[in-house]
Design a protein around this motif. Structure first.
Motif, PDB file in Angstrom:
ATOM      1  N   ARG A 118      14.438   8.751  -4.639  1.00  0.00           N
ATOM      2  CA  ARG A 118      14.801   7.356  -4.370  1.00  0.00           C
ATOM      3  C   ARG A 118      16.221   7.192  -3.845  1.00  0.00           C
ATOM      4  N   ARG A 119      17.201   7.726  -4.599  1.00  0.00           N
ATOM      5  CA  ARG A 119      18.593   7.466  -4.223  1.00  0.00           C
ATOM      6  C   ARG A 119      19.497   8.615  -4.628  1.00  0.00           C
ATOM      7  N   VAL A 120      20.452   8.913  -3.761  1.00  0.00           N
ATOM      8  CA  VAL A 120      21.494   9.896  -4.042  1.00  0.00           C
ATOM      9  C   VAL A 120      22.832   9.259  -3.698  1.00  0.00           C
ATOM     10  N   VAL A 180      14.943   8.539   1.324  1.00  0.00           N
ATOM     11  CA  VAL A 180      15.873   8.507   0.206  1.00  0.00           C
ATOM     12  C   VAL A 180      17.109   7.700   0.618  1.00  0.00           C
ATOM     13  N   GLU A 181      17.563   6.828  -0.267  1.00  0.00           N
ATOM     14  CA  GLU A 181      18.774   6.049  -0.014  1.00  0.00           C
ATOM     15  C   GLU A 181      19.971   6.950  -0.306  1.00  0.00           C
ATOM     16  N   VAL A 182      20.695   7.348   0.731  1.00  0.00           N
ATOM     17  CA  VAL A 182      21.806   8.280   0.575  1.00  0.00           C
ATOM     18  C   VAL A 182      23.126   7.544   0.797  1.00  0.00           C
ATOM     19  N   HIS A 183      23.978   7.576  -0.216  1.00  0.00           N
ATOM     20  CA  HIS A 183      25.292   6.943  -0.138  1.00  0.00           C
ATOM     21  C   HIS A 183      26.379   8.011  -0.269  1.00  0.00           C
ATOM     22  N   LEU A 184      27.429   7.885   0.518  1.00  0.00           N
ATOM     23  CA  LEU A 184      28.606   8.728   0.391  1.00  0.00           C
ATOM     24  C   LEU A 184      29.800   7.843   0.067  1.00  0.00           C
ATOM     25  N   LEU A 185      30.436   8.113  -1.070  1.00  0.00           N
ATOM     26  CA  LEU A 185      31.689   7.462  -1.436  1.00  0.00           C
ATOM     27  C   LEU A 185      32.799   8.455  -1.111  1.00  0.00           C
ATOM     28  N   ASP A 207      19.257   8.272 -10.520  1.00  0.00           N
ATOM     29  CA  ASP A 207      19.705   7.711 -11.801  1.00  0.00           C
ATOM     30  C   ASP A 207      19.287   8.564 -12.987  1.00  0.00           C
ATOM     31  N   GLN A 208      19.014   9.848 -12.759  1.00  0.00           N
ATOM     32  CA  GLN A 208      18.548  10.738 -13.824  1.00  0.00           C
ATOM     33  C   GLN A 208      19.380  12.010 -13.943  1.00  0.00           C
ATOM     34  N   ARG A 209      19.991  12.430 -12.853  1.00  0.00           N
ATOM     35  CA  ARG A 209      20.699  13.710 -12.824  1.00  0.00           C
ATOM     36  C   ARG A 209      22.131  13.501 -12.336  1.00  0.00           C
ATOM     37  N   LEU A 210      23.075  14.098 -13.062  1.00  0.00           N
ATOM     38  CA  LEU A 210      24.486  14.029 -12.692  1.00  0.00           C
ATOM     39  C   LEU A 210      25.009  15.427 -12.410  1.00  0.00           C
TER      40      LEU A 210
END
Length: 354
Positions: free
Chosen positions: A188-190, A215-220, A265-268
């Motif tokens: 879903r999201r990274v 997959v929703e991929v965000h880079l900060l 939202d499950q793995r860090l």
């Protein structure tokens, strides 16, 4: 297990852990500043040694440049074991790889790992916000296993929901592999928050593939950096990533120093490991946690920082003129230099081991 937001949250807990030590303290950091918060750590470490605790401190000769000699003198006077990893004089012998780890281990029962060094930059000071960074506080079996492997080179340690990787020679490729596995498994999201983002082509391709499969991929990423020209090297990748659907956010409120990712939202994933060529050859750490509560806390941290960041759009990368041309040239030059330097360091280490 707890996720800690910068030095403001990490330092008090680290100092309390040292104050409560009864047997052993192992502190390993890239940079250790003696003034400010560093003086509090020096006092805590010295007090621990005076009450009979075995204390060992490892700092990097380059990361603690200008501090390491006086730091070592102070600590050794208290009976503390000190190691300066590849001091500047070792450059003359060709030993230029670094110890970039950030580890505090107390009594093999509590450990702190992440991106935070010892210095006032990482916590708010007189109205100035601290650098944006993260650390994990770990307890239990994983700490005992870490204590047994601190000097064992490359290691993968597992206990419950925690996997902890220590890189040795060339071990950064294993840590990179954990990021690639997380990207491949994302549904879903990274969200990746990385201070020094100079990934290789294979990693960029993995990001693009994830985005293209939905997959929703965000880079900060860092809107300003403590390393000259690092941002230019990162910005040269923006256009290709944005065209693939990757969303980019630049943090400008303070210096971004985090090295972390949250998947579904499950793995860090969090540690000292940067997505850049140098982390492939330096000594690094990476902690991977499969825990919904910790991952949710990391997600909130990411979302809070992304909400206060500047979004980067494709139109920002399409500006013509001399500035864009210079950005491309400088960015490419910095990236190629980092790659070649890392390759040179790796070859030097291989020859020495052979």
């Amino acid at each position: 297990m707890a996720l800690l937001d910068g030095g403001a949250e990490a330092y008090p807990r680290m100092l309390r852990a040292i104050d409560s030590a009864t047997r052993r303290v192992h502190l390993e950091v890239y940079a250790f500043e003696r003034d400010g918060v560093g003086s509090r750590f020096l006092s805590a470490l010295t007090a621990a040694a005076h009450r009979g605790v075995e204390v060992k401190v490892i700092v990097d000769g380059w990361g603690s440049i200008g501090e390491s000699r006086a730091l070592a003198t102070t600590l050794r006077a208290a009976g503390i074991k000190v190691r300066i990893h590849n001091p500047l004089t070792s450059l003359l012998l060709g030993r230029i790889w670094r110890n970039h780890r950030k580890i505090l281990l107390v009594d093999d029962a509590v450990a702190f790992l992440g991106g935070i060094n010892i210095g006032d930059h990482y916590a708010a000071q007189e109205g100035r916000a601290g650098w944006a960074d993260l650390a994990l506080e770990l307890r239990g079996d994983i700490c005992a296993r870490l204590g047994a492997k601190l000097n064992a080179g490359a290691s993968t340690l597992e206990a419950g929901p925690v996997r902890l990787l220590l890189s040795g020679f060339g071990g950064g490729w294993r840590l990179r592999g954990r990021y690639l596995a997380a990207l491949a498994q994302a549904q879903r999201r990274v969200v990746l928050a990385h201070a020094y983002f100079l990934p290789d082509r294979g990693f960029v391709l993995a990001l693009k593939r994830a985005a293209k499969r939905g997959v929703e991929v965000h880079l900060l990423l860092a809107g300003r950096s403590d390393v000259p020209f690092a941002r230019a090297a990162t910005q040269r990748l923006y256009r290709t990533l944005l065209k693939a659907g990757v969303r980019i956010h630049e943090w400008t409120a303070t210096t971004l120093h985090a090295k972390a990712a949250v998947v579904d939202d499950q793995r860090l994933l969090v540690g000292s490991f940067n997505l850049d060529p140098l982390s492939l050859v330096n000594l690094e750490t990476l902690v991977e946690v499969e825990d919904a509560d910790v991952a949710a806390e990391a997600t909130r941290w990411m979302e809070r920082h992304m909400g206060l960041s500047t979004p980067v759009g494709l139109e920002d990368c399409e500006r013509s003129g001399v500035r864009r041309w210079l950005l491309e040239v400088v960015g490419l030059a910095v990236a190629r230099f980092a790659e070649r330097f890392a390759s040179f360091v790796g070859s030097r280490r291989m020859r020495r081991r052979g």
